[in-house]
Structure formats: C-alpha cells, structure tokens
Design a protein around this motif. Structure first.
Motif, mmCIF file in Angstrom:
data_model
loop_
_atom_site.group_PDB
_atom_site.id
_atom_site.type_symbol
_atom_site.label_atom_id
_atom_site.label_comp_id
_atom_site.label_asym_id
_atom_site.label_seq_id
_atom_site.Cartn_x
_atom_site.Cartn_y
_atom_site.Cartn_z
ATOM 1 N N CYS A 1 -10.835 2.620 -5.159
ATOM 2 C CA CYS A 1 -10.702 3.003 -3.604
ATOM 3 C C CYS A 1 -11.046 4.633 -3.896
ATOM 4 C CB CYS A 1 -9.605 2.673 -3.264
ATOM 5 S SG CYS A 1 -9.432 3.127 -1.514
ATOM 6 N N LYS B 1 -4.086 -0.796 -6.574
ATOM 7 C CA LYS B 1 -5.414 -0.464 -5.705
ATOM 8 C C LYS B 1 -5.096 1.199 -6.364
ATOM 9 C CE LYS B 1 -6.600 0.576 -0.783
ATOM 10 N NZ LYS B 1 -6.036 0.264 0.479
ATOM 11 N N ASP C 1 0.827 -1.183 -0.037
ATOM 12 C CA ASP C 1 -0.084 0.118 -0.075
ATOM 13 C C ASP C 1 0.806 1.267 -0.192
ATOM 14 O OD1 ASP C 1 -2.299 1.927 1.263
ATOM 15 O OD2 ASP C 1 -3.221 -0.037 0.603
ATOM 16 N N ASP C 2 0.457 2.239 0.431
ATOM 17 C CA ASP C 2 0.932 3.398 0.540
ATOM 18 C C ASP C 2 2.235 3.774 1.012
ATOM 19 O OD1 ASP C 2 1.491 6.382 0.215
ATOM 20 O OD2 ASP C 2 -0.412 6.839 1.119
ATOM 21 N N ASP D 1 -12.811 2.561 4.615
ATOM 22 C CA ASP D 1 -11.497 2.617 5.467
ATOM 23 C C ASP D 1 -11.980 1.971 6.745
ATOM 24 O OD1 ASP D 1 -9.934 3.284 3.482
ATOM 25 O OD2 ASP D 1 -9.552 5.711 4.374
ATOM 26 N N ARG E 1 -5.979 16.862 2.215
ATOM 27 C CA ARG E 1 -4.712 15.695 2.518
ATOM 28 C C ARG E 1 -3.486 16.313 1.877
ATOM 29 N NH1 ARG E 1 -3.807 9.476 1.489
ATOM 30 N NH2 ARG E 1 -3.768 8.897 3.773
ATOM 31 N N ALA F 1 -10.586 6.537 -0.603
ATOM 32 C CA ALA F 1 -10.523 6.580 1.004
ATOM 33 C C ALA F 1 -11.902 5.517 1.343
ATOM 34 C CB ALA F 1 -10.720 7.990 1.465
ATOM 35 N N GLY F 2 -11.679 4.540 0.619
ATOM 36 C CA GLY F 2 -12.794 3.352 1.132
ATOM 37 C C GLY F 2 -14.064 3.490 -0.156
ATOM 38 N N TRP G 1 -0.387 -0.283 -4.463
ATOM 39 C CA TRP G 1 -1.255 1.123 -4.398
ATOM 40 C C TRP G 1 -0.654 2.150 -4.944
ATOM 41 C CZ3 TRP G 1 -0.304 6.323 -2.669
ATOM 42 C CH2 TRP G 1 -1.454 6.826 -2.078
ATOM 43 N N ASP H 1 -6.344 4.771 -6.082
ATOM 44 C CA ASP H 1 -6.844 5.329 -4.664
ATOM 45 C C ASP H 1 -7.240 6.927 -5.233
ATOM 46 O OD1 ASP H 1 -7.945 6.183 -2.222
ATOM 47 O OD2 ASP H 1 -6.086 5.323 -0.957
#
Ligand code: GLA
Length: 722
Positions: free
Chosen positions: A518, A468, A358-359, A540, A435, A520-521, A403, A470
């Motif tokens: 995705c 993924k 992921d991130d 999330d 963000r 943030a969910g 990700w 996002d």
C-alpha cells in the motif's frame, strides 16, 4: 536453439516461436538494432543502414563506413557523435564521458543475470540469456547488455551490468535498462498516470518530433506516472493491432522516454532516473540495472496485458488471501479492544475470513499527527495487548492482520529521540516533513536490522497472519551523514535496494505472512513491489464506480489476483458518491475481496446480500482471482466491461459497469471475443454458441439506477443441443 548467430553477417536472432529480437554486430564493432516483433525464422541482412553522410554526421572511416550519428545503436551515449538522449553517461577520472563502447564478444547462458534486485524467475529449461560484452580499452570498463528470452512468452527482459576492471573509479551519471530503436514514428504513446485516489488513468498521445518523457523524482515509483510506457499503432484496439510495451521492475525513481529524430525514427528508453542518480563505480566493483520487461503483441492491448500478467504470475507470490474486514473506513484511529472483539464475532457470522486492524493501534496514534516508529501496542485501547484478540479470531477460524508503516518515523517517537541520525536528511537544513512524518534511511543496514527485528517480533509474538505495509509520503532531502559527499547521489538507489532487502528478509523470517502493498492506495504498485508482496490496496478511493476505472487502468499491467478491493459505506468518504451495494460487492469480488464497513450498522437485507456475494465469491474464487482477464471496452469508452475466462474457456465471468442512467433507452451488443467459438455456453438459463457470443455478444440493456454493475456467470452447456 533460441539464439542464432551468423558470424559472417554479425546477425543475432534471439527468438522463441512467437517473437524475434534481431541485433547486428556491425563491422564487428557496434551492436545495432534490426528488428523486434513476430518471429522471423530466416532473417537475412537488409542493406538499409544509413552511411551517415547527411546533416553534419561524424565522419565515417575506411574500415567502418557508417556514421555513429545515424545508427540504430542498441545502447548509446553522447559525446562521440550520437546526438539522441543517452542510455548511459559514464565519466572517467578526467570527468570526460566514455565513448560508445565497442563489442568484444557474446555469451549465452540458461540463467538470468544475477543481482540483489527483484527479477524475473525462470529455470534453465525455459530461459535463455544472451549477453553482449562491450568494453572500453582505456578505462577497462566492461559493459554487459543482457537479453533474456522465455520459452513461451512474447517478451524480452533487458538489463545492463557494468564491471569496472580498471584501476580508477568511474562515475555513472545515467544507466538505462533498455534502449530500443524503431524504424518509423507511426505510433501513439500509451501511459498510465494519476494521483492519490485517482491512480492508473490510461492516456494516449500522438508522438512527434522531439522527446516525450515521464519520470519520478519521488524516491518511489509514484501514482503520478507508472514506470511503464507502450507504443502502439494508431489503429490498435483492445483486440487488434501492434503494441510494444515496456515496464521497469523497480520501485524507485525512473524515467522513460520516446524520442523521434530528424529521420522520423523512434527511440524508446526506460531505466533509472538520471537527475537523482549518480554512482561511484570503484575499481573491481559491478553495477546492475533493474530489469526492463519488453513485450510485443499484434493482438492489441489485451494481448499485451496477458503477456504482462503471465510474466507477473511467474514472479509473484501467488496465493489467495482471506476475505478481509478492515477497520480503517469505519473506525479510523478510534480502534479498541471491545470494538475489535465485536468485529471478530460479526465478521465470523458473515463468513468473512480475516480481521485487519488498520492505523491507530499503537501508542499516541489518534490522528495523522500521532506517533510513528515505535510500534508498541496502545495499552489504553488494548489493555491486554493484541494476542488475546488474535487468538479469539483464530478460534473463530478468522485470520488476523495489522497495518504498519515501517519506513516512517515521527520526531515525537522514542526511535527518533534515540536515533535522530536514522532519518533521511540534509546536514544543517531544517527537516522536511510530509503527513507530519520523516523517512527512515533504509540505505543503512543498522536501520534495516532494527526494522526486521521489530516487525518479525511484532508478527511472531502476536501470531499475525497478514501485514498491510503502507507508505504515506514521498522522499525529500535524500542524504545522510554516513556516505562521503561523492556518494550522496547513490542514496535514492540504496534506499530501494534496502527496501527490497528488508522485504526479502521478512519473507524469510515469516514465510507464511501475507503482505499487502500500500502507498496511500496504489501509489507504489510496480513490478518490483509486486514481486515481494501478495496483493495491493489499489486506491484509497473505494467508490465502486471510480475504483472500477482504477482497476481497469492497473489491469493493463497486473493480474486481478493482486487487486485488493473493499466494500465501503456510502456516501463515499473521498468523492461523496453513493453507489448501490450490489455494485460495491461485485467490484470487490474481482480480485482479493474485502470490506471497510461498520458491520454493526448493517440492515438484515444488507447482511443477506453480503453473505450471498461471499458465498458466490467462495464458489468462484479461483476464476475471480486467476482467470485470464480481458477488457471488452476501449480506452476512451465511458462504461467498462471485462471478461474473465478459465484457461480451458469452459467457464467465464462477465462484468459490466454502467455510469449514469440515460433517457435514451439504447440496447447495446457487447461481443465477448475470448470464448471458444465451438463451445455452447449457458448464460442466464439460455444457450448460446461461443461463436455467437464472440461475434454478437450479450445484449446490454440500459440501467435503471446510476452506477449499477452486472456480473454474469457463463458456463459450458454440458447438455447436447438438439
Ligand atoms: C493510507 C492507506 C489507508 C489507511 C491509512 C491509515 O492512506 O491507504 O488505507 O491505511 O493510510 O493512515
């Protein structure tokens, strides 16, 4: 023939064996709505249209004895006598709104309307499209109202296409995908609303005189409101009653509304959000709206969901994903080569099928303030790059995923330094971050070309199996320096078209890549994104009790095959709740299963439970993912129960989620409704008739622990009963 047209009465009955959508071309002038619901084979014209001689309606004429003010128009505007919310607002050169456009013919094809938009898929054997052509004599605008019917589904796909055949540009200020008139107001509205980590909460409201409206100004569909609305009768349940549902195949700003007028008639609309949309329709150009799906059912919300699910499996790329272990909740930004090496070994020993990094894997990304946009592997964390890790995973028969947040950039990235004009921004205004990041202007081809090259290269050079995709902020300052001032209102729309174009091209350049959607969910789970991606990270919030509610909400529209649910550690990072491991494993099995755990910290018992559930999942995977999904509990019930059945109904899975334990030791019967009455089933080593299970059901005993779940496998009993 699924379209019957009676030229004398002007009645068009668009139908299959389940539904009819009936329109009348009134006085050879305006298409008006007559009926949508159960198939009526020989509809005969009712003399029930008001002549409009009440409440200051605009005057009738000798050759057209109806007033536009009170007609149930198929598609309406304001300015010449219809005072409802308009489905379209189009201005001519004088800045005057075009009047209600007049009918000038129809055509019938076995194709879907073309366009560069995600759309329903169907071949000529199963699809019929009725196109009503309307026109404005003065500007030479042609407007096509498109109605597509499928052979076997209780739904109609609606959209509108404009063709400017004139010599001057027109301005489109509003253009809906669907307007539908209903002859009474005895409905409640049903919507799905929420926020980050609290997506898809069902809400019902009484409809009343006036307008009820939902929208997104966020540039994306957003978790706040789903681009969907249903109208149901007050008595409608999961199992019975009429529901009309509509959802937009679109991932940008939208608006849906319900208007109850002075005669208690209801008008439903869905389409592009008009405040954030404006379009210059230049001479000899076309514009196509997104498609709206319109469903009808008289067997409650479950039947509506079945229709959406069947439609969705037709449009989406359906293939089971590997069982994943994702690094986010156990490592956050603190990822490294040695941690991933260990993770690959541990995952393989637990029969997990994919590792997802992921991130945090790219340069200068140690927190949310880190850098986005360059997508270069961080050589401090991964001195040998990613490829050796991916190869190791592949050797151990694991897939490898990554990700990425392609639509975003931070000001400290090389990309922004080199191309500060590639972000969405207003000239001479300070940049607005969220963000800590900015949004790339996907309306621009040069930006998309760069992204396609970068992502394709990342996937191919590292042999990645999965991405993924996002997105962690909504749009602001949707402007650029490329388009003239008169076209700035088009950028929100171009952004979404650009996103679809990029995803489409990525699909072509990397055909085997699994893409997880995705925001943030589940913040951008809509029918648009669902047609380009294989699965969606639902939320999330990984707490199994609350996530069951989120999955329950999304199940109104989407099949569980696209739900990605992961087992995470307790207490949960978002809501601090502890739930039993069994519950987390059972929920994660419904849809695409995965984990966010620190596998190094598992006890022997925990590892055993995980291996056992993975084995069960693999044995029942087809049913968990592709079985027909039914909710057995009502919208406001505290606990949630689901039944998933095979298409022949010979096998089924029952899932029940308990809330808090209670001192009242009540045993509840839970009828299963959707098994076959005449099959005998084996449940927990006992035999029951389908009829008994449908009518009386299973006995649900009180739970012994908060937030327990139970998963029961139901199979046909092949031994003859004596
Ligand atoms: C979003 C996603 C999470 C995780 C983080 C990483 O919030 O929903 O699953 O990937 O971003 O920053």
């Amino acid at each position: 023939m699924p379209v019957e047209f009676n030229r004398d009465t002007g009645i068009i009955n668009l139908h299959n064996e389940k539904i009819s959508y009936i329109i009348q071309i009134l006085g050879n002038r305006y298409p008006v709505h007559r009926y949508f619901g159960k198939y009526i084979p020989n509809y005969s014209n009712l003399d029930d249209l008001p002549k409009g001689n009440h409440a200051f309606a605009v005057d009738t004429t000798e050759d057209f004895p109806f007033s536009i003010t009170s007609l149930p128009l198929e598609y309406s505007t304001i300015g010449d006598g219809d005072y409802h919310q308009p489905a379209y607002l189009i201005k001519d050169e004088q800045n005057h709104w075009l009047p209600t456009l007049k009918y000038c013919g129809l055509s019938i094809t076995d194709k879907l309307p073309h366009g560069n938009l995600p759309q329903s898929i169907g071949d000529s054997s199963e699809v019929t499209t009725l196109v009503l052509h309307l026109a404005d004599d003065v500007t030479k605008l042609q407007m096509d109202l498109n109605y597509t019917i499928f052979e076997n589904l209780s739904l109609i796909i609606r959209s509108t296409t404009l063709h400017n055949l004139g010599k001057s540009a027109l301005t489109i200020d509003a253009l809906d995908s669907l307007q539908l008139n209903l002859s009474d107001d005895n409905f409640i509205s049903f919507t799905l609303n929420g926020t980050h980590a609290h997506e898809a909460n069902p809400m019902t409201s009484q409809i009343d005189s006036g307008i009820q409206l939902q929208h997104s100004f966020r540039g994306t569909s957003g978790p706040q409101h789903q681009p969907f609305i249903a109208l149901s009768r007050p008595e409608t349940s999961q199992f019975n009653g009429e529901v009309i549902g509509t959802a937009l195949i679109w991932s940008g700003n939208f608006e849906d509304s319900i208007e109850v007028d002075q005669y208690q008639k209801t008008r439903l609309k869905i389409g592009l959000e008009p405040t954030t949309f404006s379009w210059q329709l230049k001479p000899q150009t076309d514009f196509q709206t997104p498609e709206a799906i319109l469903t009808w059912s008289n067997h409650g919300y479950n039947e509506m969901s079945q229709i959406f699910h069947q439609f969705s499996t037709q449009t989406k790329l359906s293939k089971p994903s590997p069982i994943a272990i994702n690094t986010w909740e156990s490592m956050f930004f603190n990822v490294s080569d040695s941690k991933l090496s260990k993770l690959i070994n541990k995952a393989a020993s637990l029969d997990i099928e994919m590792v997802v990094l992921d991130d945090g894997w790219f340069t200068n990304r140690n927190s949310e303030q880190g850098q986005l946009g360059d997508w270069q592997v961080d050589s401090n964390k991964f001195p040998n790059g990613l490829l050796p890790l991916v190869e190791r995973a592949h050797q151990r028969k694991l897939k490898f995923g990554l990700w990425i947040e392609p639509e975003m950039v931070t000001t400290n990235s090389n990309l922004f330094q080199e191309h500060p004009d590639w972000v969405l921004k207003y000239a001479n205004r300070p940049l607005v971050t969220a963000r800590h990041q900015l949004v790339l202007d996907l309306s621009r081809e040069v930006v998309r070309e760069h992204l396609l090259k970068t992502i394709t290269n990342l996937v191919k050079s590292n042999q990645l199996d999965y991405l993924k995709w996002d997105m962690n902020r909504h749009l602001t300052q949707v402007g650029n320096t490329q388009l003239p001032a008169t076209e700035q209102g088009e950028i929100y729309h171009h952004y979404v078209l650009g996103l679809y174009d990029l995803l489409n091209k990525l699909r072509q350049s990397c055909p085997n890549l699994i893409i997880e959607n995705c925001f943030a969910g589940g913040g951008r789970l809509d029918f648009g994104m669902a047609s380009y991606t294989n699965q969606t990270w639902l939320s999330d919030l990984t707490d199994s009790y609350d996530r069951t509610k989120i999955a329950n909400g999304f199940s109104y529209l989407f099949p569980q095959a696209i739900f990605s649910n992961h087992v995470s550690a307790v207490p949960n990072g978002q809501n601090h709740r502890s739930t039993p491991l069994e519950s987390r494993l059972q929920l994660a099995s419904i849809g695409q299963m995965g984990f966010e755990l620190d596998l190094e910290k598992l006890s022997v018992e925990q590892k055993d439970s995980i291996k056992k559930q993975i084995e069960t999942y693999k044995n029942w995977r087809k049913l968990f993912l592709y079985g027909s999904f039914y909710r057995l509990t009502e919208i406001n019930d505290l606990n949630i129960a689901w039944l998933i059945t095979s298409s022949d109904k010979k096998t089924a899975i029952f899932f029940y989620s308990y809330g808090l334990t209670s001192s009242v030791r009540k045993i509840q019967n839970m009828p299963l409704h959707y098994l076959k009455d005449n099959i005998n089933y084996s449940v927990n080593n006992r035999i029951y008739s389908g009829l008994q299970l449908n009518q009386i059901g299973l006995a649900i005993s009180p739970s012994k622990q908060d937030f327990e779940t139970s998963l029961i496998f139901i199979t046909e009993n092949s031994h003859p009963s004596n």
